[in-house]
Design a protein around this motif. Structure first.
Motif, mmCIF file in Angstrom:
data_model
loop_
_atom_site.group_PDB
_atom_site.id
_atom_site.type_symbol
_atom_site.label_atom_id
_atom_site.label_comp_id
_atom_site.label_asym_id
_atom_site.label_seq_id
_atom_site.Cartn_x
_atom_site.Cartn_y
_atom_site.Cartn_z
ATOM 1 N N ILE A 67 0.871 -1.186 0.000
ATOM 2 C CA ILE A 67 0.000 0.000 0.000
ATOM 3 C C ILE A 67 0.904 1.232 0.000
ATOM 4 O O ILE A 67 1.731 1.382 0.895
ATOM 5 N N PRO A 68 0.781 2.096 -1.012
ATOM 6 C CA PRO A 68 1.612 3.301 -1.011
ATOM 7 C C PRO A 68 1.152 4.219 0.129
ATOM 8 O O PRO A 68 0.104 4.846 0.028
ATOM 9 N N CYS A 69 1.911 4.221 1.215
ATOM 10 C CA CYS A 69 1.475 4.990 2.384
ATOM 11 C C CYS A 69 2.649 5.362 3.274
ATOM 12 O O CYS A 69 3.735 4.816 3.150
ATOM 13 N N VAL A 70 2.383 6.303 4.159
ATOM 14 C CA VAL A 70 3.307 6.604 5.241
ATOM 15 C C VAL A 70 2.805 5.825 6.450
ATOM 16 O O VAL A 70 1.646 5.977 6.843
ATOM 17 N N LEU A 71 3.641 4.966 7.015
ATOM 18 C CA LEU A 71 3.242 4.239 8.221
ATOM 19 C C LEU A 71 3.826 4.963 9.419
ATOM 20 O O LEU A 71 5.041 5.094 9.553
ATOM 21 N N LYS A 72 2.948 5.454 10.282
ATOM 22 C CA LYS A 72 3.399 6.216 11.441
ATOM 23 C C LYS A 72 3.102 5.407 12.705
ATOM 24 O O LYS A 72 1.948 5.266 13.110
ATOM 25 N N VAL A 73 4.142 4.830 13.282
ATOM 26 C CA VAL A 73 3.971 4.088 14.537
ATOM 27 C C VAL A 73 4.175 5.074 15.681
ATOM 28 O O VAL A 73 5.247 5.651 15.836
ATOM 29 N N LEU A 74 3.112 5.296 16.454
ATOM 30 C CA LEU A 74 3.148 6.302 17.514
ATOM 31 C C LEU A 74 3.660 5.686 18.806
ATOM 32 O O LEU A 74 3.140 4.676 19.274
ATOM 33 N N GLU A 75 4.678 6.286 19.345
ATOM 34 C CA GLU A 75 5.237 5.811 20.614
ATOM 35 C C GLU A 75 4.488 6.493 21.759
ATOM 36 O O GLU A 75 3.771 7.466 21.559
ATOM 37 N N GLY A 76 4.701 5.972 22.959
ATOM 38 C CA GLY A 76 4.200 6.662 24.144
ATOM 39 C C GLY A 76 2.756 6.362 24.471
ATOM 40 O O GLY A 76 2.124 5.514 23.832
ATOM 41 N N THR A 77 2.242 7.091 25.436
ATOM 42 C CA THR A 77 0.941 6.729 25.990
ATOM 43 C C THR A 77 -0.217 7.556 25.435
ATOM 44 O O THR A 77 -1.265 7.013 25.138
ATOM 45 N N ASP A 78 -0.046 8.855 25.268
ATOM 46 C CA ASP A 78 -1.200 9.673 24.919
ATOM 47 C C ASP A 78 -1.493 9.623 23.417
ATOM 48 O O ASP A 78 -1.224 10.550 22.669
ATOM 49 N N GLN A 79 -2.066 8.499 23.012
ATOM 50 C CA GLN A 79 -2.332 8.273 21.586
ATOM 51 C C GLN A 79 -3.349 9.276 21.036
ATOM 52 O O GLN A 79 -3.268 9.665 19.881
ATOM 53 N N THR A 80 -4.314 9.670 21.857
ATOM 54 C CA THR A 80 -5.337 10.621 21.396
ATOM 55 C C THR A 80 -4.674 11.904 20.916
ATOM 56 O O THR A 80 -4.898 12.355 19.783
ATOM 57 N N ALA A 81 -3.841 12.492 21.773
ATOM 58 C CA ALA A 81 -3.185 13.759 21.432
ATOM 59 C C ALA A 81 -2.205 13.560 20.280
ATOM 60 O O ALA A 81 -2.090 14.417 19.394
ATOM 61 N N ARG A 82 -1.496 12.450 20.271
ATOM 62 C CA ARG A 82 -0.501 12.215 19.210
ATOM 63 C C ARG A 82 -1.165 12.095 17.846
ATOM 64 O O ARG A 82 -0.677 12.614 16.842
ATOM 65 N N LYS A 83 -2.286 11.382 17.792
ATOM 66 C CA LYS A 83 -3.003 11.255 16.512
ATOM 67 C C LYS A 83 -3.542 12.620 16.072
ATOM 68 O O LYS A 83 -3.479 12.969 14.896
ATOM 69 N N GLY A 84 -4.077 13.373 17.029
ATOM 70 C CA GLY A 84 -4.591 14.705 16.719
ATOM 71 C C GLY A 84 -3.492 15.619 16.202
ATOM 72 O O GLY A 84 -3.673 16.349 15.224
ATOM 73 N N ARG A 85 -2.338 15.554 16.860
ATOM 74 C CA ARG A 85 -1.215 16.413 16.462
ATOM 75 C C ARG A 85 -0.721 16.018 15.066
ATOM 76 O O ARG A 85 -0.336 16.872 14.274
ATOM 77 N N TYR A 86 -0.757 14.739 14.778
ATOM 78 C CA TYR A 86 -0.299 14.279 13.462
ATOM 79 C C TYR A 86 -1.157 14.911 12.354
ATOM 80 O O TYR A 86 -0.633 15.390 11.341
ATOM 81 N N VAL A 87 -2.467 14.933 12.576
ATOM 82 C CA VAL A 87 -3.385 15.560 11.602
ATOM 83 C C VAL A 87 -3.090 17.055 11.486
ATOM 84 O O VAL A 87 -3.066 17.608 10.381
#
Ligand SMILES: [Mg+2]
Length: 157
Positions: A67-87
């Motif tokens: 799949i032509p994509c960027v795979l972003k493996v998020l480290e750490g605990t606060d996944q909600t904020a990390r996903k939001g920040r990524y957007v």
């Protein structure tokens, strides 16, 4: 880019990025769901695909091969904020996001177009309220992006 106009709201969406949660959204029990890979390959001609995951089940790299994509493996605990920040970092204004879990609520809220999928694992109510559109499953959600006129019909005022 996918461009759509929302009648009644005088809004034009110009989407360049698609951010997808992996577990529960693209995958079930860590395995990519049937048909999803092919649909993402098709959509990658119009949108830059980003797959974000905490890598809970491991083996994500193998699953998204081809799949032509960027795979972003998020480290750490606060996944909600990390996903939001990524957007936000991509430019929320030109980004669509698809997810199912409670930790997807920030990215669904921030993205110009947030699509929540219910599927086998069920969806978090907070994330339903953060989304613009709710779909039964990922195939239906990706079909909406392939046929933007359906989205127009859902979102018009
Ligand atoms: Mg999930």
């Amino acid at each position: 880019m996918i461009k759509l106009t929302i009648p009644g709201k005088d809004e034009i969406l110009e989407l360049e990025h698609l951010v997808l949660d992996f577990n529960g959204t693209l995958a079930f029990n860590g395995k990519l769901k049937p048909g999803v890979g092919e649909m993402l390959v098709g959509l990658s001609r119009q949108l830059r695909i980003h797959i974000v995951t905490a890598g809970t089940f491991g083996g994500v790299e193998r699953e998204v091969q081809g799949i032509p994509c960027v795979l972003k493996v998020l480290e750490g605990t606060d996944q909600t904020a990390r996903k939001g920040r990524y957007v936000e970092e991509l430019g929320a204004e030109h980004t669509a996001a698809i997810g199912n879990g409670r930790n997807d609520r920030a990215m669904l809220k921030k993205a110009r177009l947030g699509i929540l999928v219910i599927q086998e694992e069920g969806a978090a109510v907070e994330s339903i309220l953060a989304a613009d559109v709710v779909c039964r499953d990922i195939n239906e959600a990706l079909q909406l992006l392939q046929h933007p006129l359906r989205l127009t019909a859902t979102l018009r005022t």
